[in-house]
Design a protein around this motif. Structure first.
Motif, PDB file in Angstrom:
ATOM      1  N   ASN A 281       0.823  -1.209   0.000  1.00 42.16           N
ATOM      2  CA  ASN A 281       0.000   0.000   0.000  1.00 42.16           C
ATOM      3  C   ASN A 281       0.856   1.257   0.000  1.00 42.16           C
ATOM      4  O   ASN A 281       0.537   2.252  -0.671  1.00 42.16           O
ATOM      5  N   LYS A 284       2.422   1.675  -3.447  1.00 39.52           N
ATOM      6  CA  LYS A 284       1.433   2.225  -4.378  1.00 39.52           C
ATOM      7  C   LYS A 284       1.271   3.729  -4.185  1.00 39.52           C
ATOM      8  O   LYS A 284       1.245   4.500  -5.155  1.00 39.52           O
ATOM      9  N   ALA A 285       1.170   4.166  -2.925  1.00 38.34           N
ATOM     10  CA  ALA A 285       1.017   5.596  -2.639  1.00 38.34           C
ATOM     11  C   ALA A 285       2.264   6.374  -3.058  1.00 38.34           C
ATOM     12  O   ALA A 285       2.164   7.482  -3.612  1.00 38.34           O
ATOM     13  N   ARG A 288       2.387   6.847  -6.811  1.00 37.88           N
ATOM     14  CA  ARG A 288       1.348   7.761  -7.293  1.00 37.88           C
ATOM     15  C   ARG A 288       1.630   9.220  -6.954  1.00 37.88           C
ATOM     16  O   ARG A 288       1.363  10.128  -7.759  1.00 37.88           O
ATOM     17  N   GLU A 363      -6.353   2.394   2.227  1.00 38.70           N
ATOM     18  CA  GLU A 363      -7.220   3.392   1.604  1.00 38.70           C
ATOM     19  C   GLU A 363      -7.141   4.740   2.316  1.00 38.70           C
ATOM     20  O   GLU A 363      -7.255   5.798   1.683  1.00 38.70           O
ATOM     21  N   GLU A 366      -4.119   6.704   0.971  1.00 37.60           N
ATOM     22  CA  GLU A 366      -4.378   7.232  -0.376  1.00 37.60           C
ATOM     23  C   GLU A 366      -5.396   8.374  -0.333  1.00 37.60           C
ATOM     24  O   GLU A 366      -5.265   9.379  -1.034  1.00 37.60           O
ATOM     25  N   THR A 370      -4.659  12.128  -1.483  1.00 35.08           N
ATOM     26  CA  THR A 370      -5.511  12.706  -2.545  1.00 35.08           C
ATOM     27  C   THR A 370      -6.040  14.062  -2.120  1.00 35.08           C
ATOM     28  O   THR A 370      -6.086  15.010  -2.916  1.00 35.08           O
TER      29      THR A 370
END
Length: 375
Positions: A281, A284-285, A288, A363, A366, A370
């Motif tokens: 996780n 992934k963050a 991004r 989540e 992220e 965001t």
């Protein structure tokens, strides 16, 4: 998962001591219909786990010594040096000064105390939390299944259920005991069980201030107060404490070097299963948001001599950000400064060096990034 769920089950260990005045203890145990040749006492001395043993003579065993720190301890009739005692082989006690006795009738794990009100209370508390513990065990198993299935929504829902059980234990068992027994040697220990990451420091401080003067002035009382001070210094909105630690090549890395970017200070270790499960996780963050101004600074709590395991985990998990460690396990200097006593834990720090979030994963991480970077 956070400590409230995994601490008891993944970080099981004899709890730290809670200091009172140094004094002697004598424990006389009597075994009735419980065959055993030796009995072992597991406790903590000078910060280290100690295992004492005595031979059973005609159904009687006796332990004696000096207890500088009243503390949770355990008795077992199975050698912990050669095998792992099960619950039926263990009798949980609270090691306190004085002469007191224990009767083991039919089952070694169900002691009856004489001459030790503290142990009577300790047993009552443990009996009171058994129904909650049973529910926690089921939830932990379900959480692991959700992890294996990579079902993050289910895992989050199970975590919420687990947190609800923790709240029940706190409100129905721990807090009433601390308030009603401020002078008990157990009170500070129970307050420690109540505390955890995310716990309201103000509420904890209020309970602590209600303890007896002897408890507050004890070595453990002072340590607990110091821990509350750390919680205050690491709460959201505070400027993150600067630190310097060596990277994988031994080069010093300073937190303030990341000013101007958002940085996630991520406490983990190669041996930590939940940490390794969370790493994808974070990867992934990082992929991004890195180009938008997001960084990660990993702080590893790997053991002395385990640099190769640390480096292998970094490579295996594709952790492309800066990593630091002093390879001192739970004595990692940065972890102690930030009050980290369970992992994974993290702190998200903004461009000005202020803490804007703590212990956000999956989540949540992220979603927060965001919001910050406006995607």
């Amino acid at each position: 998962m956070k400590r409230t769920m995994m601490g008891v089950f993944l970080l099981a260990q004899v709890a730290g001591g809670f200091a009172q005045s140094a004094d002697t203890y004598t424990i006389t145990g009597r075994l009735q219909q419980v065959p055993a040749e030796w009995v072992y006492l597991i406790h903590v001395k000078d910060g280290q786990k100690v295992i004492d043993s005595v031979r059973v003579d005609k159904g009687v065993y006796v332990f004696s010594g000096v207890v500088a720190e009243s503390q949770p301890a355990a008795l077992t009739d199975v050698s912990p040096m050669t095998s792992r005692p099960g619950a039926k082989d263990m009798a949980e006690i609270y090691l306190v000064p004085g002469a007191w006795s224990i009767a083991h009738v039919d089952s070694f794990s169900n002691p009856v105390f004489t001459g030790s009100p503290v142990n009577d209370a300790y047993k009552t508390i443990r009996e009171a939390i058994k129904p909650y513990t049973a529910r926690q065990i089921i939830l932990v198993a379900r959480y692991r299944e959700a992890q294996a299935a990579k079902d993050e929504a289910a895992g989050k829902a199970i975590q919420a259920q687990y947190d609800s059980v923790v709240t029940e234990i706190n409100e129905k068992v721990y807090v009433p005991f601390v308030r009603n027994n401020p002078a008990s040697p157990l009170a500070l220990h129970i307050l420690e069980q109540y505390a955890g990451p995310g716990m309201d420091a103000k509420g904890l401080r209020s309970l602590f201030e209600g303890l007896s003067q002897a408890n507050r002035d004890s070595k453990a009382g002072k340590a607990f107060l110091a821990g509350l001070d750390i919680v205050d210094r690491t709460r959201v909105g505070e400027v993150a404490m600067d630190f310097t630690q060596g990277d994988t090549a031994g080069k010093p890395v300073t937190l303030t070097a990341f000013r101007g970017r958002y940085v996630l200070v991520d406490f983990w270790a190669s041996w930590c299963g939940p940490c390794r499960a969370e790493n994808p996780n974070v990867v992934k963050a990082y992929a991004r948001f890195h180009d938008k101004g997001f960084d990660v600074l990993g702080v590893s709590l790997d053991r002395p001599g385990d640099k190769d395991k640390w480096l292998k985990a970094i490579n295996t998990d594709h952790l492309g950000w800066t990593q630091v460690s002093d390879l001192q396990f739970w004595n990692n200097a940065v972890a102690k400064e930030y009050g980290v006593n369970s992992i994974p834990q993290n702190f998200l720090i903004d461009r000005q060096g202020k803490i804007v979030a703590k212990n956000i994963r999956g989540e949540e991480l992220e979603k927060k990034l965001t919001e910050i970077f406006g995607e």
